[in-house]
Each structure stands twice: as structure tokens, then as C-alpha cells.
Design an enzyme around this catalytic site. Structure first.
Site, mmCIF file in Angstrom:
data_model
loop_
_atom_site.group_PDB
_atom_site.id
_atom_site.type_symbol
_atom_site.label_atom_id
_atom_site.label_comp_id
_atom_site.label_asym_id
_atom_site.label_seq_id
_atom_site.Cartn_x
_atom_site.Cartn_y
_atom_site.Cartn_z
ATOM 1 N N HIS A 217 36.122 37.350 30.180
ATOM 2 C CA HIS A 217 36.656 37.577 31.519
ATOM 3 C C HIS A 217 35.549 37.874 32.526
ATOM 4 O O HIS A 217 35.818 38.246 33.652
ATOM 5 C CB HIS A 217 37.638 38.759 31.517
ATOM 6 C CG HIS A 217 38.775 38.587 30.570
ATOM 7 N ND1 HIS A 217 38.754 39.093 29.298
ATOM 8 C CD2 HIS A 217 39.963 37.948 30.706
ATOM 9 C CE1 HIS A 217 39.890 38.788 28.687
ATOM 10 N NE2 HIS A 217 40.631 38.092 29.516
ATOM 11 N N HIS A 399 40.506 42.982 39.634
ATOM 12 C CA HIS A 399 41.503 44.004 39.952
ATOM 13 C C HIS A 399 42.196 43.718 41.282
ATOM 14 O O HIS A 399 43.418 43.882 41.406
ATOM 15 C CB HIS A 399 40.867 45.398 39.985
ATOM 16 C CG HIS A 399 41.857 46.495 40.274
ATOM 17 N ND1 HIS A 399 42.827 46.854 39.375
ATOM 18 C CD2 HIS A 399 42.045 47.292 41.368
ATOM 19 C CE1 HIS A 399 43.562 47.833 39.896
ATOM 20 N NE2 HIS A 399 43.109 48.100 41.098
ATOM 21 N N GLY A 400 41.428 43.293 42.276
ATOM 22 C CA GLY A 400 42.033 42.990 43.569
ATOM 23 C C GLY A 400 43.019 41.851 43.489
ATOM 24 O O GLY A 400 44.128 41.915 44.046
ATOM 25 N N ILE A 401 42.643 40.800 42.767
ATOM 26 C CA ILE A 401 43.531 39.649 42.611
ATOM 27 C C ILE A 401 44.788 40.049 41.848
ATOM 28 O O ILE A 401 45.907 39.675 42.207
ATOM 29 C CB ILE A 401 42.798 38.509 41.880
ATOM 30 C CG1 ILE A 401 41.652 37.985 42.736
ATOM 31 C CG2 ILE A 401 43.752 37.375 41.525
ATOM 32 C CD1 ILE A 401 40.759 36.994 42.030
ATOM 33 N N GLY A 402 44.626 40.826 40.778
ATOM 34 C CA GLY A 402 45.782 41.258 40.002
ATOM 35 C C GLY A 402 46.719 42.138 40.809
ATOM 36 O O GLY A 402 47.944 41.963 40.763
ATOM 37 N N SER A 443 46.620 47.227 34.849
ATOM 38 C CA SER A 443 47.213 47.767 36.070
ATOM 39 C C SER A 443 48.623 47.229 36.274
ATOM 40 O O SER A 443 49.516 47.956 36.721
ATOM 41 C CB SER A 443 46.336 47.458 37.289
ATOM 42 O OG SER A 443 46.267 46.063 37.525
ATOM 43 N N ASP A 554 36.481 54.395 40.675
ATOM 44 C CA ASP A 554 37.317 53.533 39.848
ATOM 45 C C ASP A 554 38.267 52.732 40.722
ATOM 46 O O ASP A 554 38.999 53.301 41.542
ATOM 47 C CB ASP A 554 38.129 54.375 38.863
ATOM 48 C CG ASP A 554 39.058 53.512 38.037
ATOM 49 O OD1 ASP A 554 38.556 52.739 37.220
ATOM 50 O OD2 ASP A 554 40.283 53.595 38.254
ATOM 51 N N GLY A 556 41.061 51.227 40.041
ATOM 52 C CA GLY A 556 42.462 51.563 39.820
ATOM 53 C C GLY A 556 42.880 52.828 40.547
ATOM 54 O O GLY A 556 43.974 52.908 41.121
#
Length: 583
Positions: A217, A399-402, A443, A554, A556
Site C-alpha cells: 500500500h 487516510h484522506g481519500i478513505g 478508519s 496522527d 485519524g
């Protein structure tokens, strides 16, 4: 990068639809993923695998006789949701039970474990084998924390063979577990990959250098070195894997997988394999039925991995056994007596949920919840790039895309429920389901779980008071910590969630209204999120890269604080409107 796409948000779904259209004789679409076109033979354990999209032929390409019965398919680089895993398992399960197997990533573990819990509650026997072959992702004394990469193929194939033999669930799980214990992989990368629709790659490797231990990833490797020759790369990889030869084997036979990650093609892989074979033979090790090709990719990442599975007599039989899937074929499979057509097997459960209108007060609370979800979507859309940047420092950068995928799906589901006059419980539960399904990953699982938990606790009978809301949020925090296992100080969203929950409860107990209490709680979460800059990660993909993570908050925790602050603004605006009307 992806050249062939429409809307990037639809990439995974459209790719899955095209895959099924191209392989109608082999697979069928089911909710959450794909399954064999034919029904599982009565009394046969069903092997269900899965993970994020973007790694073809893992995982959908390995569905077929000799390997898997079904694959749960998550969004790009994101685990499938618990609902997706459960749906795929139900579509292929028999009374013999289900074996779940997947690469050991935090999001996959959360979602597959939830699905296993639900299957068992429904009376479906279920066991799990997590693949942990990547030696770069944790030390030998913490091998259970390692992630799964191309070694997935070895474990899945052993499990599939055992199931085809009619073994019991306990026997299938035990043999797959033994295969995992004897499988080791190491990877290298020469360049990064770009997610569909993204303007920049997830990571870069400086020209003339090579990342050792890079994850599929885009997780940072354990070292950056000058680019050596193919022979030097092969010798390094073989040497590292031989250093981790399993202690419980005196056998000198291995199955070998040389796996291309996307941009390194067959001719180059054969160049490397020539040295790999020579090195293993020089060490007195017999190579059994090697595999050279693409088995677990990462879009166009330039890189490769080497996997060894140390064989005993039974594992060798499983490793060499025939298999026939869309992407992997070996030997000749006997014709199955079970040839049910797709319309004769379990139907795809795609029916829309029935929404029951609530009373006026409860429906008004539902509409307010939908407005709050819309505010979360807006702030996530605004901050998605920054959240991705924070995540890329020691993680994989998605994380932003998810969060964006999850928040957009939750917004659409909440708006639809509110338009049907649903109560707050239904609005939040449907938003949580949509978030988990579309976002995937850790997330996605945690946000989906939290929204469902709050919704379930509040229900649809009335508009909740501040104390009920604080109690529901505390219940959600407990659910998140019970499943995710994170504690304050582990550098996760829990570091912001706990102070948010504690402050909300304390302010409500002190007599504050919901808007005031929520605003103070959001401020506490924001401060706590900023303070995670001084922490080192103890869980998740960033855990092996503690020094890179120091000095950066972090992502999240940051995204949770941003979301709670956005909700606070909605509650304050609603309070102000109410007070204006009263005056």
C-alpha cells in the site's frame, strides 16, 4: 497511474463489474464481492478471502476451484467492510463452515473479525487464518503483527486444497495456519504508485535508489539503499529469508513466488529468478514448482517481492495441486459434480433498506443528524489532501481519500433516510453502514461502528436529550476500543475520541446544553489530536516507522477532531435558531 477511469470514486465498483463480465463462467457478483459461479459443494468448507482493490489478481482473481470460494472486495487500498465480508461468506457457506483468510492489516482484522462474530452468532461455524509473511513489517518475536503480502497466495492455495479434500473446518484452518507459519516474504520498490484520480503518487523513491521492505500500500520500507544489480538484489532477498528459516522444519524444500508489483514485468522477473534459483540450490535447498509473475500488485508500483514457503509432504501436495481461477491456473481440475448456474445459487442481497417514518420530534432529530453528517463531509472534503499528507509520512497516504469516500457515502445515506422522515437512530445506523462499506480500512470500520453504536443506543422513538447523547457517545467509544484494542497513548483516533467523550459527559453532567458541551468536547479533541505529535505509534501501519511519525499528529485523531468541530458548529447554529424563535 490509472489511465482508464470515469469517476475515481466509482473505480473499484466499475472494475469489479468488468471483471465479472469478463469471467461469467467462473465467478458471479454477490453483495460485497464475488463468488464461484457454481455453488459450494454440500459439506465442503468455504474459503473466503479478501482485501482492498488495486492488488489484482489478489483477491477476486483467486476465486475458483483449488483456491477460494469467494472474495470480499474493498475499495482501493481499503479493506472490505464487515457487511461485505459477511455477505460474501453467507453467499458461499455450507453447514461445514467458513474459513476467513486475509493479509494481516488493521482494517482487515477489524472488519473480518466483526463478520466472524456475526457469522458465529447466526450459527455458521467460522475460523480465521491471518497471513503474516512480510518479514520487514515486524521483528521475529512479534511475527503475529506482520502484514500479509504475496505469501497470501501460498496460504490461500493450501486452504483451498484442504477444503477440496473434504477436510473439516478445524483441519482446513490448522493446515492453512501451518502454511502461514512456514511462509516468509520480502519486497523492494523502485517507484511509487498513483491511486485512480490522484494527482501525485502515494510515495516516491529517489532516482538511483531502492526501498527495501516497502509495503503493497506504499508503507515506507525499512531502508533506502543505492540501486544494486539484479543479482545483488536476489542475493540480498534470499539471504534475508534464509535468516528466518522456520525453526520447526528440517526439510530443505521450498515453494517460491517471485511477484511483480505492477511495473516490473516478466522478463525482468525471470532475470531475478535465475539468481534466486542459483542461490537456493547453492544452499542445498530444493525448489518445488516455482511461480514467477504477478500475484499481489499495487497498481503501477515498480517493485517485486520474493516469497518462500517451507514445505513438508502435506504442504507440498497442497502447493502442487491443480487450481483453476480467472488469474491462476495449475494442472487439470476434475469436473465438479456441482454445476449450478449463477441464478440457482444464493441470490445477491441488494435490496434497499426499508425506512420507517418516525414521529415529528424523532424525525427532526434525524434531520439534524443528517445535517451533522453533511458538515462532516464538507470538512473532510476540504481537508482530504492534508489528511493524506499526514498519513503519508509514516503510513500509506490514503487516510484522506478513505475518509472522503466514507463521509460522502454516509452523507448520501443520511440524507436519504432523513428525507424519508427517519429517526436519529436509523439515520446514524444507515450512515454508519454506508461509511464502512465505501471507506473500508481501519478508519472506515471504526467510523461505521461508532455511528451504528450511537444510532442503536439513541433509537427512533424520540428526540434524545443531552444526557442520552453523551451516553450513546460513550457506548460508541467502548465499542471502538473493544474492537480496535487501542488505548490512549497508542497514537490513534482513540487519543482524540476519549477526551472528547470524557469532556462531553462531564459538561453535560454539569448542566451544560448539548451545543455548549459538544463545543468544549471538540476543543478537547482538537488539543489531544495536536498532542499526538509527541507520541510514537503502537498500532497500525505506522507502527514500524516510529521515528518518521514523531513530530506529526496522527491523521485519524486529527480527522476525528475536525469532524467533531464541524458537528459542534451545526449544534450551535441549531441552538441559536431555537433561541431566536423562543424570543
Amino acid at each position: 497511474m490509472a489511465y482508464l477511469l470515469n469517476d475515481p470514486a466509482d473505480f473499484a465498483d466499475e472494475s469489479a463489474a468488468g471483471f465479472v463480465a469478463a469471467h461469467r463462467a467462473a465467478v458471479r457478483r454477490v453483495r460485497g464481492g464475488v463468488a464461484r459461479a457454481a455453488a459450494t459443494s454440500p459439506g465442503q468448507v468455504a474459503v473466503v478471502i479478501g482485501g482492498g482493490s488495486g492488488h489484482y489478481p489478489a483477491f477476486a482473481g483467486l476465486v475458483g476451484p483449488g483456491i477460494a470460494h469467494g472474495a470480499a472486495m474493498g475499495n482501493v487500498f481499503a479493506s472490505p467492510s464487515a457487511h461485505q465480508v459477511h455477505a460474501v461468506a453467507k453467499a458461499v457457506a455450507t453447514d461445514a463452515g467458513v474459513l476467513l483468510s486475509y493479509g494481516n492489516y488493521a482494517g482487515d482484522a477489524l472488519n473480518f473479525d466483526q463478520a466472524q462474530e456475526q457469522l458465529r452468532a447466526e450459527g455458521v461455524p467460522c475460523q480465521t487464518v491471518r497471513v503474516t509473511d512480510d518479514i520487514s513489517s515486524a521483528a521475529p518475536d512479534e511475527a503475529h503483527k506482520r502484514r500479509g503480502v504475496a505469501g497470501d497466495l501460498a496460504v490461500f492455495k493450501v486452504a483451498g486444497w484442504a477444503a477440496e479434500q473434504g477436510r473439516s473446518l478445524d483441519e482446513v484452518a490448522a493446515l492453512a495456519g501451518r502454511a502461514n507459519d512456514r511462509t516468509r516474504s520480502i519486497g523492494v520498490a523502485f517507484s511509487g504508485c498513483t491511486l485512480p484520480g490522484a494527482a501525485e503518487p502515494l510515495f516516491t523513491v529517489p532516482a538511483g535508489q531502492m526501498a527495501v521492505g516497502m509495503g503493497i500500500h506504499g508503507e515506507p520500507g525499512i531502508a533506502m539503499v543505492d540501486l544494486p544489480s539484479s543479482a545483488e538484489i536476489a542475493r540480498m532477498m534470499v539471504g534475508r529469508l534464509l535468516e528466518e528459516r522456520p525453526e520447526d522444519t528440517d526439510q530443505a524444500r521450498v515453494g517460491v513466488i517471485v511477484n511483480g508489483l505492477g511495473a516490473v514485468k516478466s522478463e525482468e522477473l525471470f532475470v531475478l529468478y535465475g539468481t534466486v534459483a542459483a542461490e537456493l540450490e547453492a544452499a542445498g535447498i530444493e525448489i518445488v514448482d516455482p511461480e514467477v509473475g504477478e500475484y499481489a500488485t499495487s497498481f503501477e508500483m515498480a517493485g517485486l517481492s520474493l516469497t518462500l514457503i517451507w514445505l513438508d509432504d502435506e504442504l507440498e501436495q497442497a502447493w502442487c495441486a491443480p487450481a483453476r481461477t480467472p488469474a491462476y491456473r495449475k494442472g487439470a481440475m476434475e469436473s465438479s459434480a456441482q454445476s449450478a448456474a449463477a441464478d440457482e445459487v444464493a441470490a445477491d442481497d441488494t435490496a434497499e433498506p426499508v425506512i420507517v417514518a418516525a414521529g415529528p420530534e424523532a424525525a427532526a432529530a434525524g434531520a439534524l443528524a443528517a445535517t451533522a453528517i453533511a458538515a462532516i463531509r464538507a470538512v473532510v472534503d476540504r481537508e482530504a489532501d492534508e489528511l493524506g499528507r499526514l498519513d503519508a509520512i509514516a503510513g500509506d497516504g490514503d487516510h484522506g481519500i478513505g475518509m472522503q469516500r466514507g463521509a460522502r457515502a454516509a452523507d448520501a445515506a443520511a440524507a436519504q433516510a432523513a428525507a424519508a422522515h427517519a429517526g436519529i437512530g436509523t439515520v446514524l445506523a444507515l450512515a454508519g453502514d454506508a461509511w464502512a462499506d465505501k471507506a473500508g480500512g481501519t478508519s472506515g470500520a471504526l467510523w461505521g461502528m461508532a455511528l451504528r453504536a450511537v444510532g442503536k443506543r439513541l433509537g427512533d422513538s424520540t428526540a434524545p436529550d443531552p444526557r442520552a447523547v453523551a451516553g450513546a457517545v460513550a457506548h460508541a467509544r467502548d465499542r471502538v476500543q473493544d474492537f480496535g484494542k487501542a488505548q490512549v497513548g497508542d497514537k490513534t483516533l482513540v487519543d482524540a475520541l476519549v477526551p472528547f467523550t470524557d469532556t462531553l459527559a462531564a459538561r453535560v453532567d454539569g448542566g451544560a446544553g448539548l451545543a455548549e458541551a459538544w463545543t468544549d468536547a471538540a476543543a478537547a479533541a482538537t488539543s489531544a489530536a495536536a498532542a499526538t505529535s509527541d507520541l510514537v505509534p503502537k498500532m497500525g501501519r505506522a507502527r514500524p516507522h516510529v521515528q518518521k511519525s514523531l513530530g506529526t499528529p496522527d491523521p485519524g485523531a486529527v480527522s476525528l477532531a475536525l469532524a467533531m468541530t464541524a458537528v459542534a458548529a451545526v449544534l450551535v447554529a441549531q441552538r441559536d435558531i431555537r433561541e431566536e424563535k423562543e424570543n
